[in-house]
Design a protein around this motif. Sequence first.
Motif, short mmCIF file in Angstrom:
data_model
loop_
_atom_site.label_atom_id
_atom_site.label_comp_id
_atom_site.label_asym_id
_atom_site.label_seq_id
_atom_site.Cartn_x
_atom_site.Cartn_y
_atom_site.Cartn_z
N LEU A 14 -0.04 -6.83 14.27
CA LEU A 14 -1.29 -7.19 13.60
C LEU A 14 -1.46 -8.68 13.33
O LEU A 14 -2.56 -9.13 13.01
N GLY A 15 -0.38 -9.45 13.42
CA GLY A 15 -0.47 -10.89 13.20
C GLY A 15 -0.14 -11.27 11.76
O GLY A 15 0.07 -10.43 10.89
N ARG A 16 -0.13 -12.56 11.51
CA ARG A 16 0.22 -13.09 10.18
C ARG A 16 -1.01 -13.38 9.32
O ARG A 16 -0.91 -14.04 8.31
N ASP A 17 -2.15 -12.88 9.71
CA ASP A 17 -3.37 -13.16 8.96
C ASP A 17 -3.71 -11.99 8.05
O ASP A 17 -2.83 -11.26 7.61
N VAL A 18 -4.96 -11.80 7.78
CA VAL A 18 -5.42 -10.77 6.85
C VAL A 18 -5.06 -9.36 7.34
O VAL A 18 -4.68 -8.50 6.55
N MET A 19 -5.16 -9.13 8.64
CA MET A 19 -4.85 -7.79 9.16
C MET A 19 -3.38 -7.42 8.94
O MET A 19 -3.08 -6.28 8.59
N GLY A 20 -2.48 -8.36 9.14
CA GLY A 20 -1.07 -8.09 8.88
C GLY A 20 -0.80 -7.82 7.41
O GLY A 20 -0.03 -6.92 7.06
N THR A 21 -1.44 -8.60 6.55
CA THR A 21 -1.29 -8.40 5.11
C THR A 21 -1.82 -7.04 4.70
O THR A 21 -1.18 -6.31 3.93
N LEU A 22 -2.98 -6.66 5.22
CA LEU A 22 -3.53 -5.34 4.91
C LEU A 22 -2.68 -4.22 5.47
O LEU A 22 -2.55 -3.16 4.86
N GLY A 23 -2.08 -4.44 6.63
CA GLY A 23 -1.19 -3.43 7.21
C GLY A 23 0.03 -3.18 6.34
O GLY A 23 0.41 -2.03 6.09
N ILE A 24 0.64 -4.23 5.85
CA ILE A 24 1.81 -4.09 4.99
C ILE A 24 1.42 -3.48 3.65
O ILE A 24 2.10 -2.59 3.13
N ALA A 86 -1.13 -1.58 -4.66
CA ALA A 86 -1.76 -2.36 -3.59
C ALA A 86 -1.59 -3.86 -3.84
O ALA A 86 -1.35 -4.62 -2.90
N ILE A 87 -1.69 -4.27 -5.10
CA ILE A 87 -1.46 -5.68 -5.44
C ILE A 87 -0.02 -6.06 -5.09
O ILE A 87 0.23 -7.13 -4.51
N LEU A 88 0.90 -5.19 -5.43
CA LEU A 88 2.31 -5.43 -5.10
C LEU A 88 2.50 -5.48 -3.59
O LEU A 88 3.26 -6.31 -3.08
N GLY A 89 1.81 -4.62 -2.87
CA GLY A 89 1.91 -4.63 -1.41
C GLY A 89 1.39 -5.92 -0.80
O GLY A 89 1.98 -6.46 0.13
N VAL A 90 0.28 -6.42 -1.32
CA VAL A 90 -0.26 -7.69 -0.82
C VAL A 90 0.70 -8.83 -1.13
O VAL A 90 0.95 -9.69 -0.28
N MET A 91 1.25 -8.84 -2.34
CA MET A 91 2.21 -9.89 -2.69
C MET A 91 3.46 -9.82 -1.82
O MET A 91 4.00 -10.85 -1.41
N THR A 92 3.90 -8.60 -1.52
CA THR A 92 5.06 -8.44 -0.65
C THR A 92 4.74 -8.94 0.75
O THR A 92 5.57 -9.61 1.38
N ALA A 93 3.56 -8.63 1.25
CA ALA A 93 3.16 -9.13 2.57
C ALA A 93 3.08 -10.65 2.59
O ALA A 93 3.51 -11.29 3.56
N GLU A 94 2.53 -11.22 1.52
CA GLU A 94 2.46 -12.67 1.45
C GLU A 94 3.85 -13.28 1.41
O GLU A 94 4.10 -14.33 2.00
N TRP A 95 4.76 -12.63 0.72
CA TRP A 95 6.13 -13.13 0.63
C TRP A 95 6.84 -13.03 1.96
O TRP A 95 7.51 -13.97 2.40
N LEU A 96 6.71 -11.88 2.64
CA LEU A 96 7.49 -11.64 3.85
C LEU A 96 6.88 -12.20 5.12
O LEU A 96 7.60 -12.49 6.07
N GLY A 104 3.76 -15.84 -1.77
CA GLY A 104 4.37 -17.08 -1.29
C GLY A 104 4.72 -18.02 -2.44
O GLY A 104 5.77 -18.66 -2.43
N ALA A 105 3.83 -18.09 -3.43
CA ALA A 105 4.10 -18.94 -4.60
C ALA A 105 5.29 -18.40 -5.39
O ALA A 105 6.11 -19.19 -5.90
N LEU A 106 5.39 -17.09 -5.50
CA LEU A 106 6.52 -16.49 -6.20
C LEU A 106 7.83 -16.76 -5.46
O LEU A 106 8.85 -17.07 -6.09
N ASP A 107 7.79 -16.69 -4.15
CA ASP A 107 8.99 -16.99 -3.36
C ASP A 107 9.38 -18.46 -3.51
O ASP A 107 10.56 -18.79 -3.64
#
Length: 149
Positions: A14-24, A86-96, A104-107
């Motif tokens: 899905l890529g590293r953009d919005v689609m990848g974040t939504l997938g995770i 879902a918020i946790l999932g988005v943050m996890t996707a941003e982190w990973l 990313g800011a938390l990391d």
Amino acid sequence: MPLIVFTPIIVTVLGRDVMGTLGIASLVSFFPVFVVMLEGMNQTPRPASDVLDLYGASRFAHLRYLVMPATIPYFCTAARLVAPSAILGVMTAEWLSTGYGLGGALDEARGELDFGMSWSIAFITVLVSLPLVALTSWVERSILRRYGR
């Protein structure tokens, strides 16, 4: 489920953009909803199913007239579970995968041992999650009031 294993696959597809974040985020949210909805489907009253069978109802009729109405409370419970998840999932996707956003800011704050920033991000996450939980609770009350459960 080890999300860290599936993240490279999801990012590759899905890529590293919005689609990848939504997938995770969807992957994080899917399994709690699946388990709760499956439990709701298993709690459908057997005598009501027997009545539908007696009248020769199709599988679609079983689903429409019995299973779906019986799972409304379970769907509402799943929605309340998924709102903060879902918020946790988005943050996890941003982190990973992306390195941007709150994840990313938390990391970055973790890497610099900036505990003030870490707690600030946690506070912001709670501030975002609470209205979502309140909204899902309000929607749940209105749905259950309408369908008499």
